[in-house]
Design a protein around this motif. Structure first.
Motif, PDB file in Angstrom:
ATOM      1  N   UNK A  91      12.692  10.480  -6.313  1.00 10.19           N
ATOM      2  CA  UNK A  91      11.748  11.183  -5.401  1.00 10.19           C
ATOM      3  C   UNK A  91      12.402  12.287  -4.800  1.00 10.19           C
ATOM      4  N   UNK A  92      13.567  12.686  -5.458  1.00  4.70           N
ATOM      5  CA  UNK A  92      14.151  13.928  -4.826  1.00  4.70           C
ATOM      6  C   UNK A  92      14.421  13.976  -3.365  1.00  4.70           C
ATOM      7  N   UNK A  93      14.764  12.889  -2.872  1.00  6.30           N
ATOM      8  CA  UNK A  93      15.473  12.563  -1.564  1.00  6.30           C
ATOM      9  C   UNK A  93      16.914  12.731  -1.560  1.00  6.30           C
ATOM     10  N   UNK A 137       0.825  -1.222  -0.128  1.00  4.43           N
ATOM     11  CA  UNK A 137       0.060  -0.095   0.021  1.00  4.43           C
ATOM     12  C   UNK A 137       0.828   1.367   0.070  1.00  4.43           C
ATOM     13  N   UNK A 138       2.049   1.152   0.401  1.00  7.20           N
ATOM     14  CA  UNK A 138       2.918   2.384   0.331  1.00  7.20           C
ATOM     15  C   UNK A 138       3.927   2.339  -0.729  1.00  7.20           C
ATOM     16  N   UNK A 139       3.946   1.400  -1.814  1.00  3.18           N
ATOM     17  CA  UNK A 139       4.900   1.300  -2.920  1.00  3.18           C
ATOM     18  C   UNK A 139       4.157   1.761  -3.916  1.00  3.18           C
ATOM     19  N   UNK A 140       5.270   2.539  -4.880  1.00  4.87           N
ATOM     20  CA  UNK A 140       4.994   2.879  -6.119  1.00  4.87           C
ATOM     21  C   UNK A 140       5.447   2.322  -7.205  1.00  4.87           C
ATOM     22  N   UNK A 141       6.558   1.440  -6.748  1.00  2.75           N
ATOM     23  CA  UNK A 141       7.061   0.426  -7.595  1.00  2.75           C
ATOM     24  C   UNK A 141       7.942  -0.527  -6.594  1.00  2.75           C
ATOM     25  N   UNK A 180      20.356   8.649 -11.347  1.00  2.00           N
ATOM     26  CA  UNK A 180      20.755   8.791  -9.870  1.00  2.00           C
ATOM     27  C   UNK A 180      19.371   8.218  -9.113  1.00  2.00           C
ATOM     28  N   UNK A 181      19.648   7.115  -8.189  1.00  2.00           N
ATOM     29  CA  UNK A 181      18.336   6.529  -7.511  1.00  2.00           C
ATOM     30  C   UNK A 181      18.787   6.175  -6.098  1.00  2.00           C
ATOM     31  N   UNK A 182      17.740   6.271  -5.282  1.00  2.00           N
ATOM     32  CA  UNK A 182      18.250   5.813  -3.787  1.00  2.00           C
ATOM     33  C   UNK A 182      18.727   4.501  -3.919  1.00  2.00           C
ATOM     34  N   UNK A 183      19.842   4.365  -3.280  1.00  2.00           N
ATOM     35  CA  UNK A 183      20.671   3.017  -3.369  1.00  2.00           C
ATOM     36  C   UNK A 183      19.684   1.890  -2.773  1.00  2.00           C
ATOM     37  N   UNK A 184      18.825   1.968  -1.998  1.00  2.00           N
ATOM     38  CA  UNK A 184      17.881   0.980  -1.480  1.00  2.00           C
ATOM     39  C   UNK A 184      16.774   0.832  -2.278  1.00  2.00           C
ATOM     40  N   UNK A 185      16.447   1.779  -3.233  1.00  2.00           N
ATOM     41  CA  UNK A 185      15.466   1.921  -4.072  1.00  2.00           C
ATOM     42  C   UNK A 185      13.955   1.859  -3.406  1.00  2.00           C
ATOM     43  N   UNK A 186      14.358   2.758  -2.048  1.00  4.18           N
ATOM     44  CA  UNK A 186      12.794   2.909  -1.109  1.00  4.18           C
ATOM     45  C   UNK A 186      12.263   4.017  -1.383  1.00  4.18           C
ATOM     46  N   UNK A 187      12.450   4.680  -2.697  1.00  2.00           N
ATOM     47  CA  UNK A 187      11.778   5.991  -2.976  1.00  2.00           C
ATOM     48  C   UNK A 187      10.472   6.083  -2.355  1.00  2.00           C
ATOM     49  N   UNK A 188       9.677   5.204  -2.485  1.00  2.00           N
ATOM     50  CA  UNK A 188       7.999   5.442  -2.112  1.00  2.00           C
ATOM     51  C   UNK A 188       8.038   5.561  -0.601  1.00  2.00           C
ATOM     52  N   UNK A 243       6.981  11.259  -8.115  1.00  2.00           N
ATOM     53  CA  UNK A 243       7.977  10.153  -8.087  1.00  2.00           C
ATOM     54  C   UNK A 243       7.633   9.191  -9.320  1.00  2.00           C
ATOM     55  N   UNK A 244       6.200   8.901  -9.370  1.00  2.00           N
ATOM     56  CA  UNK A 244       5.574   7.835 -10.374  1.00  2.00           C
ATOM     57  C   UNK A 244       6.099   8.265 -11.667  1.00  2.00           C
ATOM     58  N   UNK A 245       5.826   9.796 -11.784  1.00  3.76           N
ATOM     59  CA  UNK A 245       5.995  10.117 -13.295  1.00  3.76           C
ATOM     60  C   UNK A 245       7.542  10.097 -13.455  1.00  3.76           C
ATOM     61  N   UNK A 246       8.418  10.236 -12.592  1.00  4.76           N
ATOM     62  CA  UNK A 246       9.761  10.344 -12.716  1.00  4.76           C
ATOM     63  C   UNK A 246      10.321   8.654 -13.170  1.00  4.76           C
ATOM     64  N   UNK A 247       9.625   7.781 -12.399  1.00  7.63           N
ATOM     65  CA  UNK A 247       9.924   6.457 -12.657  1.00  7.63           C
ATOM     66  C   UNK A 247       9.465   6.058 -14.174  1.00  7.63           C
TER      67      UNK A 247
END
Length: 177
Positions: A99-101, A50-54, A128-136, A164-168
């Motif tokens: 996700x711009x974190x 429920x908290x994941x976009x990917x 460039x992405x969050x190394x743990x891929x936990x953007x959501x 974030x969804x649009x960027x992915x």
């Protein structure tokens, strides 16, 4: 970032739970044989769907290998990624382009071979992405990246999720173009 009114009215994206079979069938930038052999997490039932976009994860047997799978109206799409193992990223503050974190040492250059003939010829796309891929989880405030990780913005949480969804989606479009 100013989002069009129609974009802001869209409800928050929620990813539907995927099975191992659906995940393996989703990959667009590797062969079916490679998709059969890649590591899929065993804890799919325990993921916070429920908290994941990917769905994103790293391969524990090959730390430079990562995977990203989305599930939308058009079905599931997945890409195989390679991350840079550069030690210089461990001390620099960098921003995830999805996700711009902002992280200190928590952002990696992720490179995906393009789908089809272009990928077979060695063409790839990187971001460039969050190394743990936990953007959501970062966007929703469910995971803390560090002090100053989220820059002040006037967007609502739902708008940040949609961005974030649009960027992915834009990244996946480049991989499949």
């Amino acid at each position: 970032m100013h989002l069009p009114k129609s974009f802001r009215q869209i409800s928050v994206h929620v990813m539907k739970p995927l099975t191992e079979q659906e995940i393996r069938a989703a990959f667009v930038n590797c062969t079916k044989g490679e998709a059969k052999r890649l590591f899929v997490p065993r804890d799919l039932a325990d993921r916070p769907w429920d908290d994941l976009d990917f769905l994103g994860w790293r391969d524990p047997q090959a730390p430079d290998r990562a995977y990203l799978v989305t599930a939308g109206d058009a079905g599931a799409r997945g890409v195989v990624l390679r991350s840079s193992g550069a030690a210089s990223w461990q001390t620099r503050r960098s921003m995830c382009s999805m996700c711009l974190t902002v992280h200190t040492g928590g952002v990696s250059l992720m490179v995906a071979p393009k789908a089809g003939r272009a990928g077979q010829q060695g063409n790839s796309v990187g971001a460039y992405m969050c190394s743990d891929l936990a953007c959501s989880l970062y966007v929703r405030g469910k995971k803390d990246a560090d002090v100053g990780a989220r820059l002040p913005e006037s967007l609502t949480p739902a708008e940040k999720i949609l961005r974030t969804v649009a960027n992915v989606d834009a990244f996946l479009a480049k991989v499949t173009a």
